[in-house]
Design an enzyme around this catalytic site. Structure first.
Site, mmCIF file in Angstrom:
data_model
loop_
_atom_site.group_PDB
_atom_site.id
_atom_site.type_symbol
_atom_site.label_atom_id
_atom_site.label_comp_id
_atom_site.label_asym_id
_atom_site.label_seq_id
_atom_site.Cartn_x
_atom_site.Cartn_y
_atom_site.Cartn_z
ATOM 1 N NE ARG A 1 -5.015 7.561 17.360
ATOM 2 C CZ ARG A 1 -5.683 6.918 16.404
ATOM 3 N NH1 ARG A 1 -6.353 5.806 16.680
ATOM 4 N NH2 ARG A 1 -5.698 7.386 15.179
ATOM 5 C CG ASN B 1 -7.750 -1.024 10.422
ATOM 6 O OD1 ASN B 1 -7.229 -1.668 11.319
ATOM 7 N ND2 ASN B 1 -7.829 0.297 10.424
ATOM 8 C CG ASP C 1 -5.165 1.759 18.938
ATOM 9 O OD1 ASP C 1 -5.957 2.559 18.436
ATOM 10 O OD2 ASP C 1 -4.825 0.695 18.375
ATOM 11 N N GLY D 1 -0.246 4.809 -0.795
ATOM 12 C CA GLY D 1 -1.344 5.364 0.004
ATOM 13 C C GLY D 1 -0.885 6.468 0.934
ATOM 14 C CB ILE E 1 -0.107 4.916 6.124
ATOM 15 C CG1 ILE E 1 -1.387 5.199 6.922
ATOM 16 C CG2 ILE E 1 1.004 4.416 7.055
ATOM 17 C CD1 ILE E 1 -1.989 3.984 7.621
ATOM 18 N N GLY F 1 0.835 -1.202 0.000
ATOM 19 C CA GLY F 1 0.000 0.000 0.000
ATOM 20 C C GLY F 1 0.864 1.244 0.000
ATOM 21 C CG HIS G 1 -6.532 -1.023 15.422
ATOM 22 N ND1 HIS G 1 -6.222 0.162 16.039
ATOM 23 C CD2 HIS G 1 -6.871 -0.704 14.153
ATOM 24 C CE1 HIS G 1 -6.366 1.154 15.176
ATOM 25 N NE2 HIS G 1 -6.770 0.658 14.030
#
Ligand code: NAX
Length: 327
Positions: free
Chosen positions: A161, A130, A158, A14, A16, A11, A186
């Site tokens: 965060r 995901n 996460d 993309g 990210i 990816g 997640h």
């Protein structure tokens, strides 16, 4: 000089990827050790990816030893030491959860098989795309010759965060916050755990001293942060996801800090009542490319309920992909 670390990124064209590739090439993962980038995309995105490669060239990164791009997993994964599986099929309009699992199942079965046949013997595989935990489960089940411990799914964003929210609440610098744990999936059911975390060496839940904030502000703010970013930015978190992907890979390969641990979704051995075989987030210490679940933590009733709810969701996802014949 040391041989370059061969890092595959899927990816790569993309959002990210646009942050991750530049961090990798600048040495954020390997320091002085050069990296060779192997970038996988679907055919229609290769032209975009060529543009990204032009920009990577234009940075003249001293530690970037080479770049190869393509749409054939068996070619791109050849001899890779680290595979960061970022590319995935997003949920489109009208797509049911089953459709999403099926679309991603096709990607992660194929990539698991390709890694199984051509990756380096020491390969480590981190899944960001995901649904990350279940994608990692699909990939590892389709790579029977690679030890299941070599796969993990990303819950480090996460985790980061949660550290940031706790630092803001307590006024402590992020460096004072240790032993944070994300348990489970997640997803919105994840459980960011303050009962085992510490602020300057003191129990975080006690320092906060506010169960109402913990339950009704802290946990949902961390669990729903992705949606809040989309709401504010108009697109999903990308630079922070790339940064967490680097943090997770760096700690995995080079080790977590003494006296602390990190969160990683890894295959369960049944620890803390998490059904064996699920890819679930745990507190882990890492060293030389291996992780070990932190054992012996006391789990209070509140935390027990939260962990069980998130792992029940993972068990449902596993049932769904089993029924689809993906694992
Ligand atoms: P983008 O849609 O910007 O990029 C995904 C890229 O993957 C696209 O360029 C697409 O062409 C490519 N792709 C699709 N199928 C592929 C395949 N079979 N092989 C190779 N490449 C393929 O998404 P982006 O914002 O970069 O997010 C990537 C993934 O990360 C998504 O699944 C997203 O949900 C997930 N996230 C995971 C997070 C985590 O903490 N675990 C947080 C951030 C992010 O939401």
């Amino acid at each position: 000089t040391e041989k370059p670390l061969k890092v595959a990124v899927t990816g790569a064209a993309g959002q990210i990827g646009y942050s991750l590739l530049f961090r990798l090439a600048s040495g954020a993962l390997t320091g002085d050790r050069p990296v060779e980038l192997r970038l996988l995309e679907i055919e229609p995105a290769l032209k975009t990816l060529e543009g990204v490669v032009m920009e990577l060239d234009d940075c003249a990164f001293p530690g970037l030893a080479g770049i190869e791009i393509g749409s054939e997993a068996e070619t791109i994964f050849d001899g890779v030491n680290l595979a960061l599986l970022v590319g995935a099929r997003p949920r489109g309009p009208g797509m049911e959860r089953g459709d999403l699992l099926e679309a991603n199942g096709a990607i992660f079965t194929a990539q698991g098989k390709a890694l199984n046949s051509v990756a380096a013997d020491d390969v480590r595989i981190g899944v960001t795309g995901n649904p990350a935990n279940t994608n990692a489960l699909i990939a590892l089940k389709n790579a029977p010759d690679i030890p299941a411990e070599r796969f993990s799914a990303l819950t480090r964003l996460d985790h980061n965060r949660a550290i940031s929210q706790l630092a803001a609440k307590t006024g402590a610098p992020v460096t004072d916050i240790t032993k944070m744990t994300i348990w489970g999936n997640h997803s919105a059911t994840q459980y960011p755990d303050l009962f085992r975390a510490e602020v300057g060496g003191r129990n975080a839940a006690e320092v906060v001293g506010d169960q109402e904030w913990l339950e009704n502000t802290f946990i949902p703010t961390v669990a729903k942060r992705g949606a809040a970013i989309i709401e504010a930015r108009g697109s999903s978190s990308a630079a922070s996801a790339a940064s967490a992907t680097i943090d997770a890979a760096r700690d995995w390969l080079y080790g977590s800090a003494a006296g602390d641990w990190v969160s990683m979704a890894v295959v369960s051995d049944g620890s803390y009542g998490v059904p064996e075989g699920l890819v679930s987030s745990f507190p882990v210490t890492t060293r030389d490319g291996d992780w070990t679940i932190v054992e012996g933590l006391e789990i209070d009733d509140f935390s027990r309920g939260r962990i069980d709810a998130s792992t029940a969701e993972l068990a449902d996802e596993r049932d769904a992909v089993t029924q689809l014949g993906l694992i």
